[in-house]
Write a protein that holds these residues in place. Sequence first.
Motif, PDB file in Angstrom:
ATOM      1  N   ILE A  87      35.908  41.514  33.355  1.00  0.00           N
ATOM      2  CA  ILE A  87      35.439  40.288  32.597  1.00  0.00           C
ATOM      3  C   ILE A  87      36.290  39.553  31.855  1.00  0.00           C
ATOM      4  CG2 ILE A  87      34.057  41.257  31.240  1.00  0.00           C
ATOM      5  CD1 ILE A  87      33.062  38.365  33.348  1.00  0.00           C
ATOM      6  N   TRP A  88      37.045  40.575  31.201  1.00  0.00           N
ATOM      7  CA  TRP A  88      37.700  40.151  29.933  1.00  0.00           C
ATOM      8  C   TRP A  88      39.029  39.276  30.620  1.00  0.00           C
ATOM      9  CZ3 TRP A  88      35.331  39.747  25.798  1.00  0.00           C
ATOM     10  CH2 TRP A  88      34.119  40.692  25.552  1.00  0.00           C
ATOM     11  N   GLU A  89      39.495  39.531  31.779  1.00  0.00           N
ATOM     12  CA  GLU A  89      40.493  38.681  32.406  1.00  0.00           C
ATOM     13  C   GLU A  89      40.240  37.269  33.146  1.00  0.00           C
ATOM     14  OE1 GLU A  89      43.568  39.883  31.938  1.00  0.00           O
ATOM     15  OE2 GLU A  89      43.032  42.156  31.070  1.00  0.00           O
ATOM     16  N   VAL A  90      39.144  37.020  32.814  1.00  0.00           N
ATOM     17  CA  VAL A  90      38.705  35.764  33.371  1.00  0.00           C
ATOM     18  C   VAL A  90      39.588  34.529  32.494  1.00  0.00           C
ATOM     19  CG1 VAL A  90      36.856  33.920  33.787  1.00  0.00           C
ATOM     20  CG2 VAL A  90      36.459  36.465  34.268  1.00  0.00           C
ATOM     21  N   PRO A  91      40.395  33.750  33.353  1.00  0.00           N
ATOM     22  CA  PRO A  91      41.154  32.913  32.398  1.00  0.00           C
ATOM     23  C   PRO A  91      40.070  31.884  31.973  1.00  0.00           C
ATOM     24  CG  PRO A  91      41.504  32.530  34.769  1.00  0.00           C
ATOM     25  CD  PRO A  91      40.701  33.562  34.597  1.00  0.00           C
ATOM     26  N   MET A  92      40.168  31.265  30.586  1.00  0.00           N
ATOM     27  CA  MET A  92      39.514  30.255  30.117  1.00  0.00           C
ATOM     28  C   MET A  92      40.232  28.936  30.192  1.00  0.00           C
ATOM     29  SD  MET A  92      36.522  31.493  29.280  1.00  0.00           S
ATOM     30  CE  MET A  92      36.259  32.339  30.702  1.00  0.00           C
ATOM     31  N   GLU A  93      41.531  29.207  30.310  1.00  0.00           N
ATOM     32  CA  GLU A  93      42.097  27.899  30.196  1.00  0.00           C
ATOM     33  C   GLU A  93      42.805  27.621  31.551  1.00  0.00           C
ATOM     34  OE1 GLU A  93      45.855  28.331  27.834  1.00  0.00           O
ATOM     35  OE2 GLU A  93      44.552  28.591  25.822  1.00  0.00           O
ATOM     36  N   THR A  94      41.988  26.768  32.351  1.00  0.00           N
ATOM     37  CA  THR A  94      42.256  26.761  33.910  1.00  0.00           C
ATOM     38  C   THR A  94      41.747  25.171  33.955  1.00  0.00           C
ATOM     39  OG1 THR A  94      41.512  27.321  36.192  1.00  0.00           O
ATOM     40  CG2 THR A  94      40.038  28.050  34.162  1.00  0.00           C
ATOM     41  N   GLN A  95      41.867  24.718  35.210  1.00  0.00           N
ATOM     42  CA  GLN A  95      41.742  23.434  35.576  1.00  0.00           C
ATOM     43  C   GLN A  95      39.961  23.259  36.146  1.00  0.00           C
ATOM     44  OE1 GLN A  95      43.522  21.674  38.970  1.00  0.00           O
ATOM     45  NE2 GLN A  95      43.511  23.537  40.068  1.00  0.00           N
ATOM     46  N   LEU A  96      39.702  24.532  36.268  1.00  0.00           N
ATOM     47  CA  LEU A  96      38.192  24.725  36.809  1.00  0.00           C
ATOM     48  C   LEU A  96      37.188  25.025  35.694  1.00  0.00           C
ATOM     49  CD1 LEU A  96      39.340  27.041  39.971  1.00  0.00           C
ATOM     50  CD2 LEU A  96      38.654  24.546  40.012  1.00  0.00           C
ATOM     51  N   LYS A  97      36.047  24.422  36.046  1.00  0.00           N
ATOM     52  CA  LYS A  97      34.980  24.803  34.918  1.00  0.00           C
ATOM     53  C   LYS A  97      34.408  25.868  35.274  1.00  0.00           C
ATOM     54  CE  LYS A  97      30.714  22.837  32.970  1.00  0.00           C
ATOM     55  NZ  LYS A  97      29.697  21.624  32.929  1.00  0.00           N
ATOM     56  N   VAL A  98      34.444  26.823  34.360  1.00  0.00           N
ATOM     57  CA  VAL A  98      34.213  28.189  34.582  1.00  0.00           C
ATOM     58  C   VAL A  98      32.805  28.459  33.714  1.00  0.00           C
ATOM     59  CG1 VAL A  98      34.763  30.652  34.253  1.00  0.00           C
ATOM     60  CG2 VAL A  98      36.534  29.020  34.793  1.00  0.00           C
ATOM     61  N   THR A  99      32.121  29.129  34.436  1.00  0.00           N
ATOM     62  CA  THR A  99      30.683  29.644  33.813  1.00  0.00           C
ATOM     63  C   THR A  99      30.459  30.966  34.027  1.00  0.00           C
ATOM     64  OG1 THR A  99      29.744  27.242  34.227  1.00  0.00           O
ATOM     65  CG2 THR A  99      28.199  28.805  33.486  1.00  0.00           C
ATOM     66  N   LEU A 100      29.852  31.684  32.991  1.00  0.00           N
ATOM     67  CA  LEU A 100      29.507  33.060  33.188  1.00  0.00           C
ATOM     68  C   LEU A 100      27.835  33.104  33.283  1.00  0.00           C
ATOM     69  CD1 LEU A 100      31.586  34.777  30.794  1.00  0.00           C
ATOM     70  CD2 LEU A 100      32.033  34.552  33.279  1.00  0.00           C
ATOM     71  N   ILE A 101      27.252  33.632  34.560  1.00  0.00           N
ATOM     72  CA  ILE A 101      25.836  33.703  34.666  1.00  0.00           C
ATOM     73  C   ILE A 101      25.447  34.844  34.663  1.00  0.00           C
ATOM     74  CG2 ILE A 101      24.015  32.803  36.315  1.00  0.00           C
ATOM     75  CD1 ILE A 101      25.621  30.619  37.054  1.00  0.00           C
ATOM     76  N   PRO A 102      24.331  35.445  33.977  1.00  0.00           N
ATOM     77  CA  PRO A 102      23.845  36.728  34.113  1.00  0.00           C
ATOM     78  C   PRO A 102      22.831  36.949  35.149  1.00  0.00           C
ATOM     79  CG  PRO A 102      22.582  35.471  32.264  1.00  0.00           C
ATOM     80  CD  PRO A 102      23.825  34.574  33.220  1.00  0.00           C
ATOM     81  N   PHE A 103      22.881  38.074  35.987  1.00  0.00           N
ATOM     82  CA  PHE A 103      21.898  38.394  37.069  1.00  0.00           C
ATOM     83  C   PHE A 103      21.992  39.805  36.931  1.00  0.00           C
ATOM     84  CE2 PHE A 103      25.949  39.228  38.928  1.00  0.00           C
ATOM     85  CZ  PHE A 103      25.988  40.099  39.770  1.00  0.00           C
ATOM     86  N   LYS A 104      20.829  40.152  37.537  1.00  0.00           N
ATOM     87  CA  LYS A 104      20.341  41.660  37.847  1.00  0.00           C
ATOM     88  C   LYS A 104      20.809  41.848  39.581  1.00  0.00           C
ATOM     89  CE  LYS A 104      16.585  41.728  34.722  1.00  0.00           C
ATOM     90  NZ  LYS A 104      15.098  42.119  34.526  1.00  0.00           N
ATOM     91  N   SER A 105      21.323  43.002  39.359  1.00  0.00           N
ATOM     92  CA  SER A 105      21.933  43.527  40.816  1.00  0.00           C
ATOM     93  C   SER A 105      21.226  45.093  40.756  1.00  0.00           C
ATOM     94  CB  SER A 105      23.225  43.606  40.955  1.00  0.00           C
ATOM     95  OG  SER A 105      23.830  44.468  39.930  1.00  0.00           O
TER      96      SER A 105
END
Length: 286
Positions: free
Chosen positions: A216-234
Amino acid sequence: MKIYLDLTFIVNFLLCLIIFILHDLVYSHKTPLKRKIFASLFGSAYSIFLVLYPKFFAHVFVKVIFFLLLGFIAFPVDNLMIFLKKIVTLFVISFLGAGVLYWIMIENIGFISIINPIISVREVTKIILFFSGLVIFIPLTRIFILNVKNIFNNKKMYYYLEIYVGNEKVKVRGFLDTGNSIYDPLTKLPVIIVNAVSIKKLLGPEWSKWLETGDIWEVPMETQLKVTLIPFKSMGGEELLVTIRADKVKLLGEKNDEVNCLIGLNPDMSRMYPGVDALLHPAVIF
């Protein structure tokens, strides 16, 4: 028999509001809270008129007119077919949910207990149990409606999607996963879970590190795409799902409908169904 109009109004307002909350679980486009409140107030006002002028407001024609007006208040009429589907769904939920439980309550503890719940602690307990039954009924109603739609519409389980980002597009094969109930808590949009590798060319080179590690720490924040982190249960517990907002998502078929959703990125192929690259949310299909 004494009828307390204020309590009748409050109880019917809560019933109407619960019905619209149930209705929201069926469609990806949620009814705005203001519309739900105004429609619930209108429904409660009808209950008062029904008590004061029962001969006129109990007429079937008047009830039909009232129900259509209620629909116009609650739902926008941008698309007539979608509007009619929402009206029919609202009727089914009203009958199966509030209607049946309301009738059971009247049969067992009497109408006077509903409109005057301050009679005793025992009656208040029954009121609480009644509304608890409505809350339990929420997931059951959703399952029932989805299954009925599946039977009568003969919906298949496999679909193709086209996902567009900029000038690029990718076609993926998706499976209708009835267990996928993930929504973005902010936008209320349903989430389609997609194999991230299958749409690699849409993501860009900055995603390569995350695709390799899934950290999760490698998710790029500087990108042309709008990134969202959504909590969920698995099955493994609570997790964070990385989602992006594509420029356009089309559900291929007879109409090639454009769907409003988020794309959840899954870097682990072992968590996907064999032969598919996407797990579709029921709200996208129905």
